[in-house]
Design a protein around this motif. Structure first.
Motif, mmCIF file in Angstrom:
data_model
loop_
_atom_site.group_PDB
_atom_site.id
_atom_site.type_symbol
_atom_site.label_atom_id
_atom_site.label_comp_id
_atom_site.label_asym_id
_atom_site.label_seq_id
_atom_site.Cartn_x
_atom_site.Cartn_y
_atom_site.Cartn_z
ATOM 1 N N PHE A 126 60.065 2.567 -59.301
ATOM 2 C CA PHE A 126 60.186 1.121 -59.512
ATOM 3 C C PHE A 126 60.988 0.919 -60.793
ATOM 4 N N SER A 127 62.025 0.123 -60.738
ATOM 5 C CA SER A 127 62.869 -0.102 -61.910
ATOM 6 C C SER A 127 63.190 -1.582 -62.039
ATOM 7 N N GLY A 128 63.769 -1.926 -63.170
ATOM 8 C CA GLY A 128 64.154 -3.309 -63.394
ATOM 9 C C GLY A 128 63.000 -4.232 -63.698
ATOM 10 N N LEU A 129 61.864 -3.692 -64.156
ATOM 11 C CA LEU A 129 60.730 -4.533 -64.520
ATOM 12 C C LEU A 129 61.066 -5.311 -65.789
ATOM 13 N N PRO A 130 60.483 -6.472 -65.995
ATOM 14 C CA PRO A 130 60.787 -7.274 -67.193
ATOM 15 C C PRO A 130 60.487 -6.505 -68.477
ATOM 16 N N ASP A 131 61.361 -6.633 -69.445
ATOM 17 C CA ASP A 131 61.210 -5.927 -70.714
ATOM 18 C C ASP A 131 60.311 -6.751 -71.642
ATOM 19 N N ARG A 132 59.026 -6.759 -71.329
ATOM 20 C CA ARG A 132 58.022 -7.469 -72.115
ATOM 21 C C ARG A 132 56.658 -6.894 -71.762
ATOM 22 N N ASP A 133 55.674 -7.169 -72.592
ATOM 23 C CA ASP A 133 54.314 -6.780 -72.251
ATOM 24 C C ASP A 133 53.876 -7.550 -71.010
ATOM 25 N N LYS A 134 53.269 -6.836 -70.065
ATOM 26 C CA LYS A 134 52.936 -7.462 -68.783
ATOM 27 C C LYS A 134 51.806 -6.705 -68.106
ATOM 28 N N ASP A 135 51.130 -7.397 -67.199
ATOM 29 C CA ASP A 135 50.145 -6.774 -66.323
ATOM 30 C C ASP A 135 50.861 -6.262 -65.082
ATOM 31 N N VAL A 136 50.627 -4.996 -64.751
ATOM 32 C CA VAL A 136 51.260 -4.384 -63.581
ATOM 33 C C VAL A 136 50.168 -3.852 -62.663
ATOM 34 N N GLU A 137 50.311 -4.121 -61.377
ATOM 35 C CA GLU A 137 49.418 -3.554 -60.367
ATOM 36 C C GLU A 137 50.264 -2.891 -59.284
ATOM 37 N N ILE A 138 49.851 -1.715 -58.868
ATOM 38 C CA ILE A 138 50.446 -1.043 -57.714
ATOM 39 C C ILE A 138 49.347 -0.924 -56.666
ATOM 40 N N TRP A 139 49.430 -1.759 -55.635
ATOM 41 C CA TRP A 139 48.447 -1.736 -54.555
ATOM 42 C C TRP A 139 48.819 -0.623 -53.578
ATOM 43 N N LEU A 140 47.862 0.262 -53.315
ATOM 44 C CA LEU A 140 48.101 1.399 -52.441
ATOM 45 C C LEU A 140 48.036 0.967 -50.982
ATOM 46 N N PRO A 141 48.701 1.697 -50.074
ATOM 47 C CA PRO A 141 48.686 1.322 -48.654
ATOM 48 C C PRO A 141 47.257 1.225 -48.119
ATOM 49 N N HIS A 142 46.965 0.130 -47.446
ATOM 50 C CA HIS A 142 45.604 -0.073 -46.942
ATOM 51 C C HIS A 142 45.283 0.846 -45.775
ATOM 52 N N ASN A 143 46.317 1.458 -45.158
ATOM 53 C CA ASN A 143 46.096 2.224 -43.922
ATOM 54 C C ASN A 143 46.543 3.683 -44.024
ATOM 55 N N GLU A 144 46.723 4.197 -45.251
ATOM 56 C CA GLU A 144 47.084 5.593 -45.438
ATOM 57 C C GLU A 144 46.220 6.210 -46.534
ATOM 58 N N THR A 145 45.464 7.243 -46.198
ATOM 59 C CA THR A 145 44.781 7.998 -47.242
ATOM 60 C C THR A 145 45.824 8.433 -48.267
ATOM 61 N N THR A 146 45.551 8.176 -49.551
ATOM 62 C CA THR A 146 46.568 8.361 -50.578
ATOM 63 C C THR A 146 45.987 9.099 -51.771
ATOM 64 N N GLU A 147 46.469 10.307 -51.980
ATOM 65 C CA GLU A 147 46.084 11.093 -53.140
ATOM 66 C C GLU A 147 47.084 10.814 -54.256
ATOM 67 N N LEU A 148 46.577 10.439 -55.411
ATOM 68 C CA LEU A 148 47.425 10.106 -56.560
ATOM 69 C C LEU A 148 47.678 11.377 -57.364
ATOM 70 N N LEU A 149 48.954 11.721 -57.566
ATOM 71 C CA LEU A 149 49.297 12.979 -58.217
ATOM 72 C C LEU A 149 49.774 12.792 -59.654
ATOM 73 N N ALA A 150 50.629 11.811 -59.918
ATOM 74 C CA ALA A 150 51.178 11.645 -61.264
ATOM 75 C C ALA A 150 51.747 10.245 -61.418
ATOM 76 N N LEU A 151 51.677 9.740 -62.646
ATOM 77 C CA LEU A 151 52.265 8.451 -63.001
ATOM 78 C C LEU A 151 53.121 8.653 -64.246
ATOM 79 N N ARG A 152 54.347 8.136 -64.200
ATOM 80 C CA ARG A 152 55.252 8.235 -65.344
ATOM 81 C C ARG A 152 55.833 6.853 -65.644
#
Length: 379
Positions: A126-152
């Motif tokens: 994900f790129s081009g997010l506003p250059d300011r302090d902000k609340d960010v949410e990443i909603w995971l797919p509701h229909n796919e088992t999702t293992e979280l490996l890394a966040l950068r």
């Protein structure tokens, strides 16, 4: 890009987080509940992160998320679309992405057998997010088992501070899980929560809203400001119990919730309209003619005459739920009943028919979410 540890403080909407060899696997039922049921359907759906999201505060303009999804395909039916990740900035949907890769679970509807094919991890950018302090949410797919490996991220990331938002805890069937909604914030509970400004914990479990005691105990032990329980369709389409057992099971389920939430507003929601099961008992089944054409469609295989022997239909369940709630309200002023047909009824079915005769489409999810927000949260 700097790595950010994936901690429980960054995850919302899950009741348990399992540390795996590679990462973090969100669960919507706690380990003790999962240990009490060996049903593979339940194991699959509770690990699908409906309503689960990463939530944090950051000034980052670029993010990367590595995941290992598990996708489902059905033999003889066109492949299902990849699950969607919704990126929200300060509560507004700004970008969507899919995870290319992961494992695939192939299901043979004729035999019930499954076969897993292993695949590589996926990276979402994900790129081009506003250059300011902000609340960010990443909603995971509701229909796919999702293992979280890394966040950068290209700036520090911190868990969201407490905004004082109230918590809504909801339990229901695949309709609440998300069924044929197109994205995780498009499922009707997410839509209702967003409109009302509440935090969602979604225990919509496809094919598994069965008045299971372990689910009631999980709800008992989960802090919440409003609790709702949508009851009916899975009991009919699985042909799980008879009329004699139904009302006592509802009483027991509600009693357990009340053990942990004696005064919390509690809403019992009866089934939305589903013509195939209104007066025809289950079990439900895949329509073989539709399968032969490469389509998924459901039919009711029971006989309406079997109602005399105690088989359940949606009409019977609505009548029993009304009776149970009326009886309990004498001692429980914080209990209410919502007729599911106020969310989706006869007139709606004429305009927005259920595509597979069972599950709402994306437009109907939006409609149901808007109506629930008005009916459940207005007080």
């Amino acid at each position: 890009m700097h790595p950010t540890p994936l901690t429980a403080g960054l995850v919302r909407g899950a009741l348990d987080l399992e540390r795996t060899e590679r990462g973090l696997l969100p669960h919507r039922l706690p380990a003790r509940a999962r240990a009490q049921c060996s049903d593979p359907q339940l194991a699959m759906v509770e690990s699908q992160p409906s309503g689960v999201r990463l939530a944090f505060r950051t000034r980052a303009t670029a993010l990367e998320l590595d995941t290992l999804p598990t996708k489902r395909n059905y033999v003889g039916v066109p492949s299902r679309p990849d699950g969607i990740y919704d990126l929200l900035v300060d509560g507004e949907l700004t970008e969507q992405a899919v995870a290319r890769g992961g494992d695939t679970l192939v299901v043979d509807l004729a035999t019930g057998s499954t076969e897993r094919h292993r695949g590589p991890a996926a990276t979402l950018s994900f790129s081009g997010l506003p250059d300011r302090d902000k609340d960010v949410e990443i909603w995971l797919p509701h229909n796919e088992t999702t293992e979280l490996l890394a966040l950068r991220a290209d700036a520090p990331v911190e868990p969201l501070p407490d905004r004082g938002r109230k918590v809504w805890l909801h339990h229901g069937s695949s309709i609440s899980h998300g069924s044929d909604a197109t994205s995780p914030t498009g499922i009707w509970p997410a839509r209702a929560a967003a409109l009302a400004g509440w935090e969602l914990i979604n225990l919509g479990l496809g094919g598994s809203a069965l008045l299971d005691p372990f689910t009631a105990r999980a709800m008992r032990d989960t802090p919440a400001d409003l609790i709702s329980v949508k009851i009916g369709i899975n009991l009919v389409n699985l042909d799980l119990m008879r009329l004699r057992a139904f009302a006592p099971a509802v009483h027991g389920f509600l009693d357990t919730i009340r053990d942990g939430h004696p005064d919390t507003p509690l809403l019992v929601v009866s089934p939305i309209l589903c013509p195939i099961h209104e007066d025809t008992p289950g079990p439900g089944a895949f329509d073989p003619e539709a399968l032969g054409e490469g389509r998924l469609r459901f039919v009711a295989t029971g006989d309406p005459a079997e109602r005399a022997a105690g088989k359940l239909t949606l009409t019977v369940i609505r009548e029993e739920l009304a009776r149970v709630v009326e009886q309990r309200r004498a001692d429980d002023p914080h209990l209410r009943l919502l007729d599911g047909r106020a969310l989706y009824g006869e007139r709606d079915h004429a305009e927005l028919p259920l595509p597979d005769a069972l599950h709402p489409d994306a437009a109907t999810h939006r409609l149901m979410g808007e109506r629930f927000a008005e009916l459940a949260f207005r007080d």
